[in-house]
Design a protein around this motif. Sequence first.
Motif, short mmCIF file in Angstrom:
data_model
loop_
_atom_site.label_atom_id
_atom_site.label_comp_id
_atom_site.label_asym_id
_atom_site.label_seq_id
_atom_site.Cartn_x
_atom_site.Cartn_y
_atom_site.Cartn_z
N ALA A 17 48.13 -7.43 -4.07
CA ALA A 17 47.66 -8.65 -2.76
C ALA A 17 48.40 -9.77 -2.79
CB ALA A 17 47.12 -8.98 -5.10
N VAL A 18 49.77 -10.28 -3.60
CA VAL A 18 50.80 -11.27 -3.52
C VAL A 18 51.56 -10.84 -2.28
CG1 VAL A 18 53.02 -12.22 -3.74
CG2 VAL A 18 51.82 -12.04 -5.68
N LYS A 19 51.22 -9.67 -0.91
CA LYS A 19 52.07 -9.89 0.66
C LYS A 19 51.16 -9.85 1.27
CE LYS A 19 55.90 -6.12 -0.54
NZ LYS A 19 56.48 -7.05 -0.74
N THR A 20 49.37 -9.86 0.75
CA THR A 20 48.32 -9.85 1.68
C THR A 20 47.95 -10.93 1.82
OG1 THR A 20 47.56 -7.89 1.32
CG2 THR A 20 46.16 -9.21 2.10
N VAL A 21 48.28 -12.00 0.78
CA VAL A 21 47.63 -13.48 0.81
C VAL A 21 48.86 -14.49 1.13
CG1 VAL A 21 47.69 -15.82 -0.92
CG2 VAL A 21 46.61 -13.03 -1.16
N THR A 22 50.17 -13.85 1.14
CA THR A 22 50.86 -14.09 2.18
C THR A 22 51.19 -14.11 3.66
OG1 THR A 22 52.63 -14.20 -0.09
CG2 THR A 22 53.67 -14.48 2.10
N GLY A 23 50.73 -12.52 3.30
CA GLY A 23 51.10 -12.48 5.59
C GLY A 23 49.53 -13.28 5.89
N LEU A 24 48.29 -13.24 5.12
CA LEU A 24 47.53 -14.84 5.64
C LEU A 24 47.21 -15.43 5.53
CD1 LEU A 24 44.20 -14.18 5.83
CD2 LEU A 24 43.74 -15.32 3.54
N GLY A 25 48.41 -16.16 4.91
CA GLY A 25 48.89 -17.87 4.42
C GLY A 25 49.70 -18.05 6.65
N VAL A 26 51.03 -17.06 6.11
CA VAL A 26 51.81 -17.43 7.13
C VAL A 26 50.93 -17.15 8.93
CG1 VAL A 26 53.22 -15.80 8.65
CG2 VAL A 26 53.38 -16.09 6.09
N GLY A 27 49.33 -16.33 8.70
CA GLY A 27 49.06 -15.50 9.48
C GLY A 27 48.72 -17.31 10.34
N ILE A 28 47.59 -17.79 9.17
CA ILE A 28 46.50 -18.79 9.35
C ILE A 28 47.89 -20.22 10.29
CG2 ILE A 28 45.55 -21.10 8.01
CD1 ILE A 28 44.70 -19.22 6.38
N VAL A 29 48.89 -20.18 9.11
CA VAL A 29 49.94 -21.03 9.45
C VAL A 29 50.68 -20.91 11.22
CG1 VAL A 29 52.24 -21.86 9.75
CG2 VAL A 29 50.63 -21.70 7.65
N PHE A 30 50.77 -20.01 11.61
CA PHE A 30 51.13 -19.26 12.84
C PHE A 30 49.91 -20.09 13.83
CE2 PHE A 30 54.88 -17.77 11.41
CZ PHE A 30 55.40 -18.08 12.56
N SER A 31 48.36 -19.23 12.98
CA SER A 31 47.36 -19.49 14.24
C SER A 31 47.41 -21.50 14.08
CB SER A 31 46.17 -19.42 13.62
OG SER A 31 44.96 -19.37 14.00
N VAL A 32 47.21 -22.29 13.83
CA VAL A 32 46.85 -23.38 13.67
C VAL A 32 48.28 -23.91 14.68
CG1 VAL A 32 46.87 -25.20 12.49
CG2 VAL A 32 45.38 -23.96 11.47
N LEU A 33 49.32 -23.65 14.14
CA LEU A 33 50.67 -24.76 14.75
C LEU A 33 51.27 -24.06 16.51
CD1 LEU A 33 53.73 -24.95 11.99
CD2 LEU A 33 51.27 -26.31 12.91
N PHE A 34 50.93 -22.35 16.66
CA PHE A 34 51.27 -22.44 17.78
C PHE A 34 50.23 -21.36 18.55
CE2 PHE A 34 54.56 -21.65 14.50
CZ PHE A 34 55.72 -22.32 14.85
N PHE A 35 49.40 -21.25 17.94
CA PHE A 35 48.25 -20.19 19.14
C PHE A 35 47.00 -21.00 19.14
CE2 PHE A 35 51.87 -17.27 17.43
CZ PHE A 35 51.25 -16.58 18.13
N LYS A 36 46.63 -21.83 19.04
CA LYS A 36 45.35 -22.88 19.24
C LYS A 36 44.31 -22.43 18.07
CE LYS A 36 47.05 -23.71 24.02
NZ LYS A 36 47.02 -23.57 24.98
N ARG A 37 44.65 -22.01 17.09
CA ARG A 37 43.05 -21.17 16.24
C ARG A 37 42.38 -20.22 16.23
NH1 ARG A 37 41.26 -27.40 14.85
NH2 ARG A 37 43.96 -27.95 13.50
#
Length: 75
Positions: A17-37
Amino acid sequence: MADEHGRKWDRCLADTAVKTVTGLGVGIVFSVLFFKRRTWPVSFGSGLGLGMGYANCQHDLRSPYLIHGRMVKDQ
């Protein structure tokens, strides 16, 4: 034996659960900052987290003689 098996399952579920939620959070950050949502970084990050948690659980459940966090002294 059953108590140790239950603790391993609890540890596996919490770790996954911790690894999935962390990966989800990192994915959201990368999506917003680098990959135009775009949505693929979110899916990729949560998939990586889920896969790492699964691999750790598989290793933990297949090693019955591994002692976690205890010190064994020779007498």
